[in-house]
Write a protein that holds these residues in place. Structure first.
Motif, short mmCIF file in Angstrom:
data_model
loop_
_atom_site.label_atom_id
_atom_site.label_comp_id
_atom_site.label_asym_id
_atom_site.label_seq_id
_atom_site.Cartn_x
_atom_site.Cartn_y
_atom_site.Cartn_z
N MET A 62 0.83 -1.20 0.00
CA MET A 62 0.00 0.00 0.00
C MET A 62 0.87 1.25 0.00
O MET A 62 0.56 2.24 -0.65
N ARG A 63 1.94 1.20 0.76
CA ARG A 63 2.84 2.34 0.83
C ARG A 63 3.33 2.68 -0.58
O ARG A 63 3.52 3.82 -0.94
N ASN A 64 3.47 1.66 -1.37
CA ASN A 64 3.99 1.81 -2.71
C ASN A 64 2.92 2.28 -3.69
O ASN A 64 3.17 3.11 -4.55
N ASP A 65 1.71 1.77 -3.55
CA ASP A 65 0.69 1.91 -4.60
C ASP A 65 -0.27 3.08 -4.40
O ASP A 65 -0.94 3.48 -5.33
N PHE A 66 -0.39 3.61 -3.17
CA PHE A 66 -1.41 4.63 -2.94
C PHE A 66 -0.76 6.00 -2.80
O PHE A 66 0.03 6.24 -1.89
N GLY A 88 -11.42 3.39 -6.13
CA GLY A 88 -10.88 2.93 -7.42
C GLY A 88 -9.50 2.28 -7.27
O GLY A 88 -9.32 1.10 -7.62
N PRO A 89 -8.54 3.02 -6.70
CA PRO A 89 -7.21 2.43 -6.47
C PRO A 89 -7.29 1.14 -5.66
O PRO A 89 -6.53 0.20 -5.92
N LYS A 90 -8.23 1.06 -4.70
CA LYS A 90 -8.35 -0.13 -3.86
C LYS A 90 -8.73 -1.34 -4.72
O LYS A 90 -8.13 -2.41 -4.57
N ASN A 91 -9.71 -1.15 -5.60
CA ASN A 91 -10.14 -2.29 -6.42
C ASN A 91 -9.02 -2.77 -7.33
O ASN A 91 -8.82 -3.98 -7.51
N ALA A 92 -8.26 -1.80 -7.88
CA ALA A 92 -7.13 -2.16 -8.73
C ALA A 92 -6.08 -2.91 -7.91
O ALA A 92 -5.50 -3.91 -8.36
N PHE A 93 -5.87 -2.45 -6.69
CA PHE A 93 -4.91 -3.03 -5.77
C PHE A 93 -5.27 -4.50 -5.48
O PHE A 93 -4.44 -5.39 -5.55
N ILE A 94 -6.56 -4.73 -5.19
CA ILE A 94 -7.01 -6.09 -4.88
C ILE A 94 -6.80 -7.01 -6.09
O ILE A 94 -6.32 -8.12 -5.98
N LYS A 95 -7.14 -6.47 -7.27
CA LYS A 95 -6.99 -7.25 -8.50
C LYS A 95 -5.52 -7.61 -8.74
O LYS A 95 -5.19 -8.71 -9.18
N LYS A 96 -4.65 -6.64 -8.42
CA LYS A 96 -3.24 -6.79 -8.71
C LYS A 96 -2.59 -7.87 -7.82
O LYS A 96 -1.79 -8.67 -8.30
N TYR A 97 -2.94 -7.90 -6.55
CA TYR A 97 -2.20 -8.75 -5.62
C TYR A 97 -2.87 -10.10 -5.33
O TYR A 97 -2.20 -11.06 -4.99
N TYR A 98 -4.21 -10.15 -5.40
CA TYR A 98 -4.86 -11.44 -5.08
C TYR A 98 -5.00 -12.23 -6.36
O TYR A 98 -6.06 -12.25 -6.98
#
Lengths: 228, 797
Positions: free
Chosen positions: B84-88, B239-249
């Motif tokens: 998260m520190r990296n992506d947000f 928006g960023p959260k949904n992308a984040f979830i898609k990216k890592y899970y």
């Protein structure tokens, strides 16, 4: 001062009018001492209540000091109570929670009179009625006559131009009643206060200057008392 | 004018001492309850509110959606914080915090152990202290909590370990008999009302866990806080959260992963996610209490209105006289309101005394530190001011309006009577409302108590009595001592059996995992796994419906399943399952050897889960010891001695199974007590209100009763006459209260999977109680009125 024209008062029950007052017309001048007399149910108290603006006539006009009372607002009426009218009741009606001095002071508070002036007027009244020693007592600690004295003192404290009294001596023994009537007479003569009282007693009526005899709501007689 | 009004108010209150007393008693108890509720709610809402940036702080929490159900956790996967520190870009700070527990040892210079204690610890990233502004007495977390093996202590802990916090920095403490930690900082004590009660903060850089890179594993103990950039809206992160979830899970699990940014204020209130203080109070409970408070205040106000309007007649003469002296209606209202407010202030003073007396009880009930100090908590003063005004006006306004509205002509002639003084009908409505509230509370209390009794007595499918649960250290060195420990403990006289297990049959600590039955495809639900040994069944009295119990093994060799699991897999006969293969999570394939009869594995709000029991020495955390119930104290002493000699470097800690179960129902225990207390308070208020009203009615009807008596009525007939109207009102109140109570109660009961059947009895009992109170009160007072000599009543006038 007071002009009544064709005052009528009736209660309508099932279309039947039961009259309390009929065609009452009279004029009372400043400085008169009027006694309203008559048997029970003649309408004496109702007439006094109308004069005191406690009840409204069904019909007719009532002028008090040149103003038509029937069209007067509540606010104006209260102004009249404060400045011109003093009431004295048969059952004294002192406020039980207040001392003698406070009872006398009460109308002055409503008149918004300043504290120092109030104190002096109350002291004056207590002095005049010889009840200085009783000023901190409560009404139920006084005899009937004493209570009525306080009642009159209260009515006078506001320096009214007229006193309306409904059988002021009705609950008193004759000696006390005599004292009250003497007081009324003195007030009337020395301070030119108009007094209207309802009474059953010929003796009491004798202190006044004029007697209105009521019978079944109609003025039967309007006599001037000749002072002896 | 005000001074005189006040004086008259005091005199008039003194004159009607009886009514004044009734009013003050009712109002003060109502107000005290309200103040107590206010103090409690204020305390609950003050959790985590002491931080400067509180409005921008959020906790990242996790959830999983399954077909038909949802799981929640306050924790996050360990790699989430750095990612998260990296992506947000919209976040100022991200900080991971890991809760733990371990043995702290401190040696004196000569090498002897000076202090050995078992403490909760937190591995904290320095960023955490940028988010939360803790006060640092010594050291700077941004510099001093970066290097691994550095530790900061709170003032109390520093004093506990080193005697004086000034001496703490520079000292060394040993953690879990492994790591030496160097004290580099001291911070001020964290207040009680905090969801992160940090006493020992260890640098996060030294934290090791084999799941450090795993997105598939989440522990409640790994939390993550974020600080939103100023002027940003948390909704923009969606928006960023949904992308984040898609990216890592990327691995597809059975459940669909989700994350939520939970506002700091919610951390204490949302019990789905939990928090480090093990303490949540939901908004529902806060609202519930608030509503009860309002109800209490309303019933007390109703008393006042009833008595005041009833008494109005006796004040009519005064009103008349004042009016002809030139008093405006407004001035009269001011006078009557002065009286009410004077009375309310008296009630408030009494209420403060009651509050002071009752506060320790409340604090004990909630196990919270509550205090009642007007200087430290000016809000309470403000609340009391508002309450006086609110009660004064609510209770005083209507009576003042009625009284000031009397016509002077009627008032002076004493012709005002109860009928036309107004409010006779209103009084009846108010009494009905008051009793309806009372009945709702009585019914609620009865049901809550009954449900609690039901839960205490319901057979859980296993035997929890006289089972002690000491923890056992789980490191590889200590694991070697397990067999000796068990043998030694089994030899204590009074020990019936002992079993190593991860947790008892019923536990709040549950591990869920994916599995497949028979074939290769994963089942569409997860199974609750319970590592245990062969004596588990004997120790807890679990019954087998098919097959046999586990045999001796240190690793997974065979499985025992429960009936629910089979039912969910559509296996009809337990025998069919014996011999079938199950594969759990990461590939442990073994046969089912037994089917255990269903037992309740969580609190009774929850249904029974599908359960899998197997041997796995590596996952043991507890030694369950079944004892002879007559020898518990001596056995416990012996267990502790053996435990301490087996694990000399650890600190002994034990609970009883029954207490653990009892703890599930903490909430119910509190609810039950609260209902009992407030129901009695409300019954009391309604009782004295009724007493006041009937006193008044009896006085009013003295003459009527005297006449009736002269005409030949008996005392009994008179008492009955006065009773009838009141009984009728209470009957109507019951009819009004029942549906409302029914809705509330069935909603509350629906939280429990195992619950009592709602019968007519609580309602009937509430009706009986309310009727009894009414009959008693009314008869008590009216009997006295009916007994008086008619001459006394008739000689007036």
């Amino acid at each position: 001062m007071i002009t009544l024209q064709n005052i009528e008062k009736y209660y309508a029950t099932k279309g039947l009018k039961s009259y309390i007052l009929r065609h009452v017309s009279t004029t009372i001048q400043q400085g008169e001492f009027v006694s309203i007399m008559g048997p029970s149910g003649a309408g004496k108290s109702t007439l006094l209540n109308i004069l005191g603006m406690l009840e409204e006539p069904t019909y007719g006009t009532y002028e008090f000091m040149g103003e038509d009372i029937t069209s007067l607002s509540e606010r104006k009426k209260i102004e009249l109570y404060r400045n011109h009218i003093g009431f004295v009741f048969q059952a004294y009606h002192l406020i039980d929670e207040m001392t003698v001095a406070e009872n006398i002071e009460a109308p002055l508070l409503y008149k918004k009179i300043a504290g120092a002036e109030r104190k002096s007027r109350v002291a004056d009244m207590l002095d005049r009625f010889n009840i200085v020693g009783k000023k901190d007592l409560f009404p139920n600690q006084l005899s009937g006559g004493q209570q009525q004295l306080v009642g009159i003192a209260r009515a006078l404290a506001a320096q009214p131009s007229i006193i309306l009294a409904d059988e002021p001596t009705g609950n008193l023994q004759s000696a006390q009643a005599l004292q009250i009537m003497e007081l009324f007479k003195k007030l009337n003569e020395e301070e030119n206060i108009t007094i209207i009282q309802v009474t059953h007693s010929e003796v009491n009526a004798g202190y006044g200057s004029r007697i209105l005899h009521l019978l079944d709501g109609v003025i039967k007689e309007d006599l001037n008392v000749v002072n002896l | 004018m005000f001074k005189l009004n006040l004086k008259i108010a005091l005199r008039s209150l003194w004159k009607n001492k009886g009514y004044t007393l009734i009013n003050i008693a009712g109002l003060s108890i109502g107000m005290a309850s309200c103040i107590l509720i206010f103090i409690f709610i204020r305390y609950q809402l003050s959790y985590d509110q002491q931080f400067a940036r509180k409005d921008r702080i959020y906790r990242v929490v996790s959830s999983w959606k399954y077909s038909g159900s949802e799981e929640f956790s306050g924790g996050v996967p360990l790699p989430l914080a750095p990612a998260m520190r990296n992506d947000f870009a919209m976040l100022d700070e991200v900080a991971a915090i890991q809760r733990g527990r371990g043995v702290i040892t401190i040696k004196d210079p000569s090498g002897n152990v000076r202090i050995k204690t078992d403490e909760r610890t937190f591995y904290v990233e320095p960023q955490f202290f940028k988010i939360f502004d803790y006060r640092w007495l010594q050291g700077d977390p941004q510099k001093d909590l970066v290097a691994p093996n550095s530790v900061a202590l709170c003032e109390d802990m520093a004093v506990k370990l080193f005697g004086d916090w000034h001496k703490a920095v520079g000292q060394t403490i040993n953690y879990n008999n492994k790591t030496d930690l160097k004290v580099t900082g001291v911070f001020a004590n964290v207040p009680e009302n905090s969801s992160n009660p940090i006493q020992i903060a260890i640098a996060y850089s030294g934290y090791v866990n084999r799941n450090m890179k795993s997105w598939g594993s989440v522990s409640d103990a790994s939390e993550c806080y974020i600080l939103l950039k100023e002027g940003r809206n948390i909704a923009d992160l969606e928006g960023p959260k949904n992308a984040f979830i898609k990216k890592y899970y990327v691995e597809k699990g059975v459940g669909k992963e989700g994350h939520l940014f939970q506002p700091l204020a919610e951390v204490h209130r949302d019990d789905r996610y939990g928090n480090s203080s093990n303490n949540t109070t939901g908004m529902k409970e806060i609202w519930g209490l608030g509503i009860i408070g309002v109800f209490l205040m309303l019933t007390a106000c109703i008393n006042f209105i009833n008595l005041a309007t009833a008494q109005a007649v006796s004040r009519s003469k005064e009103v008349g006289v004042r009016k002809v002296m030139g008093s405006r209606r407004k001035q009269l209202m001011v006078q009557f309101l002065t009286e009410t407010i004077t009375l309310t202030i008296f009630a408030l003073i009494v209420a403060c005394a009651i509050t002071e007396a009752a506060l320790p009880g409340l604090a004990g009930l909630f196990r919270e530190k509550l205090s009642f100090s007007l200087v430290q908590q000016p809000e309470i003063l403000g609340f009391m001011g508002c309450m006086v005004l609110f009660v004064g006006f609510l209770a005083g306004f209507y009576p003042a309006m009625v009284m000031s509205g009397f016509s002077p002509a009627l008032a002076i002639k004493n012709k005002v009577n109860v009928g036309n003084s107004g409010g006779a009908a209103l009084r009846k409505v108010l009494v009905v409302a008051q009793f309806a509230i009372t009945i709702i509370l009585i019914t609620g209390t009865l049901v809550v108590l009954k449900q609690m009794k039901f839960m205490r007595e319901k057979p859980l499918g296993f035997n929890s009595s006289a089972v002690a649960m000491p923890y056992v250290p789980g490191d590889s060195l200590n694991r070697l001592k397990y067999d000796i420990l068990k043998t030694r403990i089994e030899n204590i006289p009074g020990v019936l059996s002992a079993s190593f297990c991860a947790s008892g049959p019923s536990s709040g600590d549950n591990t869920l995992t994916n599995f497949s039955y028979g074939g290769t495809k994963d089942a569409d639900f997860q199974v609750n796994v319970k590592p245990a040994d062969l004596d588990y069944f004997k120790t807890f009295g679990l019954q087998l419906v098919a097959g046999r119990a586990l045999s001796k093994s240190d690793t997974i060799k065979e499985y025992v399943v429960n009936e629910t699991l089979l039912r969910k897999l559509n296996v009809v006969h337990p025998e069919e399952a014996i011999g079938k293969m199950i594969t759990v999570g990461d590939g442990h394939k073994a046969a089912i050897v037994g089917v255990v009869k269903d037992f309740n594995n969580m609190n009774l709000r929850e249904a029974i889960s599908p359960i899998l029991i197997y041997s796995s020495k590596n996952n043991i955390g507890t030694l369950a010891i079944k004892m002879d119930s007559h020898q518990i104290p001596s056995v416990m002493k012996a267990v502790e001695a053996i435990w301490n000699s087996t694990f000399p470097n650890n600190v002994y800690r034990s609970t009883f199974m029954e207490e653990d179960i009892e703890r599930y129902y903490e909430n119910e225990r509190v609810m039950g007590t609260l209902f009992k207390v407030f129901a009695s308070v409300i019954i009391f208020i309604a009782f004295i209100g009724l007493f006041g009203l009937i006193s008044f009615v009896a006085t009013q009807r003295t003459k009527e009763m005297a006449i009736r008596k002269v005409l030949g009525a008996s005392t009994f007939e008179l008492v009955r006459m006065l009773n009838i109207s009141f009984v009728l009102m209470v009957l109507i109140a019951n009819l009004v209260a029942w549906p409302v109570a029914y809705i509330f109660i069935s909603k509350w009961l629906s939280r429990y999977t195992y619950r009592i059947e709602l019968s007519i009895w609580p309602f009937a009992a509430a009706m009986a109680i309310s009727m009894l109170v009414t009959l008693l009160t009314v008869s008590l007072r009216s009997y006295r009125a009916a007994k008086t000599n008619p001459i006394d009543a008739l000689k007036y006038e």
